[in-house]
Design a protein around this motif. Sequence first.
Motif, PDB file in Angstrom:
ATOM      1  N   PRO A  55      38.546  -9.463 -52.667  1.00  0.00           N
ATOM      2  CA  PRO A  55      38.123  -8.241 -53.368  1.00  0.00           C
ATOM      3  C   PRO A  55      38.329  -6.998 -52.507  1.00  0.00           C
ATOM      4  N   ASN A  56      38.521  -5.861 -53.156  1.00  0.00           N
ATOM      5  CA  ASN A  56      38.696  -4.597 -52.442  1.00  0.00           C
ATOM      6  C   ASN A  56      37.379  -4.083 -51.887  1.00  0.00           C
ATOM      7  N   TYR A  57      36.279  -4.492 -52.490  1.00  0.00           N
ATOM      8  CA  TYR A  57      34.974  -4.093 -51.985  1.00  0.00           C
ATOM      9  C   TYR A  57      33.935  -5.159 -52.301  1.00  0.00           C
ATOM     10  N   ARG A  58      32.833  -5.104 -51.552  1.00  0.00           N
ATOM     11  CA  ARG A  58      31.694  -5.985 -51.761  1.00  0.00           C
ATOM     12  C   ARG A  58      30.461  -5.114 -51.872  1.00  0.00           C
ATOM     13  N   VAL A  59      29.362  -5.698 -52.291  1.00  0.00           N
ATOM     14  CA  VAL A  59      28.128  -4.954 -52.499  1.00  0.00           C
ATOM     15  C   VAL A  59      27.044  -5.530 -51.600  1.00  0.00           C
ATOM     16  N   GLN A  60      26.262  -4.640 -50.985  1.00  0.00           N
ATOM     17  CA  GLN A  60      25.110  -5.061 -50.190  1.00  0.00           C
ATOM     18  C   GLN A  60      23.850  -4.507 -50.828  1.00  0.00           C
ATOM     19  N   CYS A  61      22.845  -5.360 -50.971  1.00  0.00           N
ATOM     20  CA  CYS A  61      21.552  -4.926 -51.486  1.00  0.00           C
ATOM     21  C   CYS A  61      20.906  -4.018 -50.443  1.00  0.00           C
ATOM     22  N   GLY A  62      20.443  -2.862 -50.874  1.00  0.00           N
ATOM     23  CA  GLY A  62      19.792  -1.916 -49.979  1.00  0.00           C
ATOM     24  C   GLY A  62      18.361  -2.300 -49.664  1.00  0.00           C
ATOM     25  N   THR A  63      17.844  -3.350 -50.280  1.00  0.00           N
ATOM     26  CA  THR A  63      16.478  -3.792 -50.032  1.00  0.00           C
ATOM     27  C   THR A  63      16.434  -4.997 -49.101  1.00  0.00           C
ATOM     28  N   CYS A  64      17.161  -6.064 -49.443  1.00  0.00           N
ATOM     29  CA  CYS A  64      17.083  -7.303 -48.642  1.00  0.00           C
ATOM     30  C   CYS A  64      18.297  -7.517 -47.750  1.00  0.00           C
ATOM     31  N   GLY A  65      19.404  -6.776 -47.981  1.00  0.00           N
ATOM     32  CA  GLY A  65      20.570  -6.874 -47.115  1.00  0.00           C
ATOM     33  C   GLY A  65      21.621  -7.887 -47.535  1.00  0.00           C
ATOM     34  N   LEU A  66      21.412  -8.600 -48.650  1.00  0.00           N
ATOM     35  CA  LEU A  66      22.381  -9.591 -49.127  1.00  0.00           C
ATOM     36  C   LEU A  66      23.726  -8.932 -49.395  1.00  0.00           C
ATOM     37  N   ILE A  67      24.816  -9.554 -48.939  1.00  0.00           N
ATOM     38  CA  ILE A  67      26.175  -9.063 -49.198  1.00  0.00           C
ATOM     39  C   ILE A  67      26.900 -10.108 -50.033  1.00  0.00           C
ATOM     40  N   GLU A  68      27.389  -9.697 -51.209  1.00  0.00           N
ATOM     41  CA  GLU A  68      28.092 -10.590 -52.132  1.00  0.00           C
ATOM     42  C   GLU A  68      29.179  -9.806 -52.858  1.00  0.00           C
ATOM     43  N   ASP A  69      29.996 -10.527 -53.624  1.00  0.00           N
ATOM     44  CA  ASP A  69      30.944  -9.872 -54.517  1.00  0.00           C
ATOM     45  C   ASP A  69      30.171  -9.162 -55.620  1.00  0.00           C
ATOM     46  N   GLU A  70      30.754  -8.124 -56.171  1.00  0.00           N
ATOM     47  CA  GLU A  70      30.094  -7.325 -57.196  1.00  0.00           C
ATOM     48  C   GLU A  70      29.658  -8.169 -58.389  1.00  0.00           C
ATOM     49  N   ILE A  71      30.453  -9.154 -58.767  1.00  0.00           N
ATOM     50  CA  ILE A  71      30.169  -9.945 -59.954  1.00  0.00           C
ATOM     51  C   ILE A  71      28.807 -10.640 -59.876  1.00  0.00           C
ATOM     52  N   SER A  72      28.370 -11.009 -58.675  1.00  0.00           N
ATOM     53  CA  SER A  72      27.058 -11.652 -58.505  1.00  0.00           C
ATOM     54  C   SER A  72      25.930 -10.718 -58.922  1.00  0.00           C
ATOM     55  N   PHE A  73      26.039  -9.442 -58.567  1.00  0.00           N
ATOM     56  CA  PHE A  73      25.016  -8.462 -58.909  1.00  0.00           C
ATOM     57  C   PHE A  73      25.055  -8.117 -60.399  1.00  0.00           C
ATOM     58  N   VAL A  74      26.262  -8.026 -60.956  1.00  0.00           N
ATOM     59  CA  VAL A  74      26.422  -7.709 -62.377  1.00  0.00           C
ATOM     60  C   VAL A  74      25.889  -8.849 -63.240  1.00  0.00           C
ATOM     61  N   LYS A  75      26.252 -10.086 -62.905  1.00  0.00           N
ATOM     62  CA  LYS A  75      25.804 -11.246 -63.692  1.00  0.00           C
ATOM     63  C   LYS A  75      24.284 -11.390 -63.660  1.00  0.00           C
ATOM     64  N   ARG A  76      23.662 -11.165 -62.496  1.00  0.00           N
ATOM     65  CA  ARG A  76      22.200 -11.259 -62.400  1.00  0.00           C
ATOM     66  C   ARG A  76      21.551 -10.196 -63.273  1.00  0.00           C
ATOM     67  N   ALA A  77      22.115  -9.003 -63.332  1.00  0.00           N
ATOM     68  CA  ALA A  77      21.572  -7.944 -64.184  1.00  0.00           C
ATOM     69  C   ALA A  77      21.727  -8.310 -65.661  1.00  0.00           C
ATOM     70  N   GLN A  78      22.851  -8.929 -66.033  1.00  0.00           N
ATOM     71  CA  GLN A  78      23.056  -9.319 -67.425  1.00  0.00           C
ATOM     72  C   GLN A  78      22.074 -10.414 -67.840  1.00  0.00           C
ATOM     73  N   ILE A  79      21.801 -11.352 -66.962  1.00  0.00           N
ATOM     74  CA  ILE A  79      20.867 -12.440 -67.266  1.00  0.00           C
ATOM     75  C   ILE A  79      19.451 -11.904 -67.432  1.00  0.00           C
ATOM     76  N   ASN A  80      19.081 -10.921 -66.637  1.00  0.00           N
ATOM     77  CA  ASN A  80      17.708 -10.401 -66.622  1.00  0.00           C
ATOM     78  C   ASN A  80      17.565  -9.043 -67.275  1.00  0.00           C
ATOM     79  N   GLN A  81      18.290  -8.818 -68.349  1.00  0.00           N
ATOM     80  CA  GLN A  81      18.184  -7.533 -69.042  1.00  0.00           C
ATOM     81  C   GLN A  81      16.785  -7.399 -69.628  1.00  0.00           C
ATOM     82  N   SER A  82      16.210  -6.217 -69.439  1.00  0.00           N
ATOM     83  CA  SER A  82      14.903  -5.984 -70.046  1.00  0.00           C
ATOM     84  C   SER A  82      15.111  -5.271 -71.380  1.00  0.00           C
ATOM     85  N   TYR A  83      14.461  -5.753 -72.377  1.00  0.00           N
ATOM     86  CA  TYR A  83      14.649  -5.215 -73.732  1.00  0.00           C
ATOM     87  C   TYR A  83      13.595  -4.222 -74.088  1.00  0.00           C
TER      88      TYR A  83
END
Length: 83
Positions: A55-83
């Motif tokens: 990937p051209n870029y990765r994402v790091q959580c500004g709270t816990c420091g986890l570094i992953e591909d962007e898709i991991s953060f996007v998929k978690r947000a899609q699973i936990n959408q608040s209605y």
Amino acid sequence: MSSPYLCPNCKTNRTRFNIIEQLAKPVKLNPQTGDIVEELQQSNLDPFHVSYKGPNYRVQCGTCGLIEDEISFVKRAQINQSY
């Protein structure tokens, strides 16, 4: 980067992230010293040098420091959408 994020590790952060740009630079190293002997161009790689396909870029959580591909953060947000 136009999708909501949610950290897959701490599961609370939706707003604070670091975007890490990755720039691959193909090089040849001296096997004894580790010094760069030659910087290569993508267009003239030898047959045994595989070009970077990550990937051209990765994402790091500004709270816990986890570094992953962007898709991991996007998929978690899609699973936990608040209605």
